[in-house]
Design an enzyme around this catalytic site. Structure first.
Site, PDB file in Angstrom:
ATOM      1  N   ARG A  97      19.215  44.988  51.625  1.00 35.79           N
ATOM      2  CA  ARG A  97      19.477  44.062  50.522  1.00 35.79           C
ATOM      3  C   ARG A  97      20.120  42.759  51.018  1.00 35.79           C
ATOM      4  O   ARG A  97      20.006  41.728  50.356  1.00 35.79           O
ATOM      5  CB  ARG A  97      20.374  44.752  49.478  1.00 35.79           C
ATOM      6  CG  ARG A  97      19.650  45.846  48.714  1.00 35.79           C
ATOM      7  CD  ARG A  97      20.614  46.699  47.896  1.00 35.79           C
ATOM      8  NE  ARG A  97      21.148  46.010  46.752  1.00 35.79           N
ATOM      9  CZ  ARG A  97      20.764  46.207  45.481  1.00 35.79           C
ATOM     10  NH1 ARG A  97      19.797  47.078  45.218  1.00 35.79           N
ATOM     11  NH2 ARG A  97      21.336  45.566  44.503  1.00 35.79           N
TER      12      ARG A  97
ATOM     13  N   GLU B 168      18.300  46.734  37.388  1.00 33.71           N
ATOM     14  CA  GLU B 168      19.618  46.194  37.738  1.00 33.71           C
ATOM     15  C   GLU B 168      19.885  44.846  37.073  1.00 33.71           C
ATOM     16  O   GLU B 168      18.967  44.058  36.849  1.00 33.71           O
ATOM     17  CB  GLU B 168      19.734  46.010  39.258  1.00 33.71           C
ATOM     18  CG  GLU B 168      19.670  47.309  40.044  1.00 33.71           C
ATOM     19  CD  GLU B 168      19.810  47.062  41.539  1.00 33.71           C
ATOM     20  OE1 GLU B 168      20.724  46.313  41.943  1.00 33.71           O
ATOM     21  OE2 GLU B 168      18.986  47.621  42.299  1.00 33.71           O
TER      22      GLU B 168
END
Length: 202
Positions: free
Chosen positions: A48, A155
């Site tokens: 990420r 998310e």
């Protein structure tokens, strides 16, 4: 409609969060050299840090603070089972609860995804008029999610930091942990409501 969001963290990280006055992104936390009790997969966190964001203010996913749209997330189930990077169980994991409107009042650079943000085919969306495209009731808040694991992991992400005063509640599994949290909160002005929610855990 107020859409609540939840960020999970270990209680050992709470003092640092309170001292800093915010939740930092992984990228910023590393830059600042802050100690952190990791509960997630280290390899995913590393990925990420380099996966690009094409909306909001750009950058990478690791430069954003992540929230789920539900408590009792898929990652919490993984923590319950234990994994190579964390074997400590759920008992001392906290749910830091806010909502997207409150966070966006203090952070203009936010977006959300339709599935787990780390997936190549996740859609990144910063048009919040589309938030109702998420099926919060029938999928994201569903207790049993084997048929829609990716969708449940949608998310909400806020660039770099989320101010502590935007956190409205702290969900915990046991009364004992609630009491520990309440003691730590005595040191700060903003004290979110501490709630015991064993059903948020496995």
């Amino acid at each position: 409609m107020t859409v609540k969001v939840s960020h999970i963290t270990h209680i050992d990280n709470l003092i640092s969060i309170l001292t800093q006055g915010c939740l930092w992104s992984d990228h910023k936390r590393i830059e600042l050299g802050l100690v952190n009790q990791n509960i997630g997969y280290s390899h995913i966190k590393q990925r990420r840090l380099v996966r690009p964001v094409n909306v909001a203010t750009g950058g990478t996913i690791g430069q954003y603070v992540p929230f789920n749209f539900c408590p009792r997330s898929v990652m919490l189930f993984v923590i319950h089972k234990g994994h190579d990077d964390y074997q400590g169980g759920q008992e001392r994991v906290l749910h830091l609860i806010s909502d997207i409107d409150t966070i966006r009042l203090t952070n203009d650079n936010c977006f959300f995804t339709d599935i787990h943000a780390d997936l190549d085919y996740a859609e990144q969306i910063d048009d919040f008029t589309r938030i109702n495209e998420l099926d919060l009731e029938r999928i994201i808040n569903e207790r049993y999610w084997s048929d829609f694991k990716e969708e449940k992991q949608a998310e909400f992400l806020a660039f770099e930091s989320v101010a502590w005063h935007t956190i409205r509640q702290i969900g915990v599994k046991t009364q004992a942990v609630a009491e520990e949290v309440s003691v730590l909160l005595q040191a700060v002005q903003h004290k979110p409501e501490v709630i015991v929610r064993p059903k948020w855990y496995c």
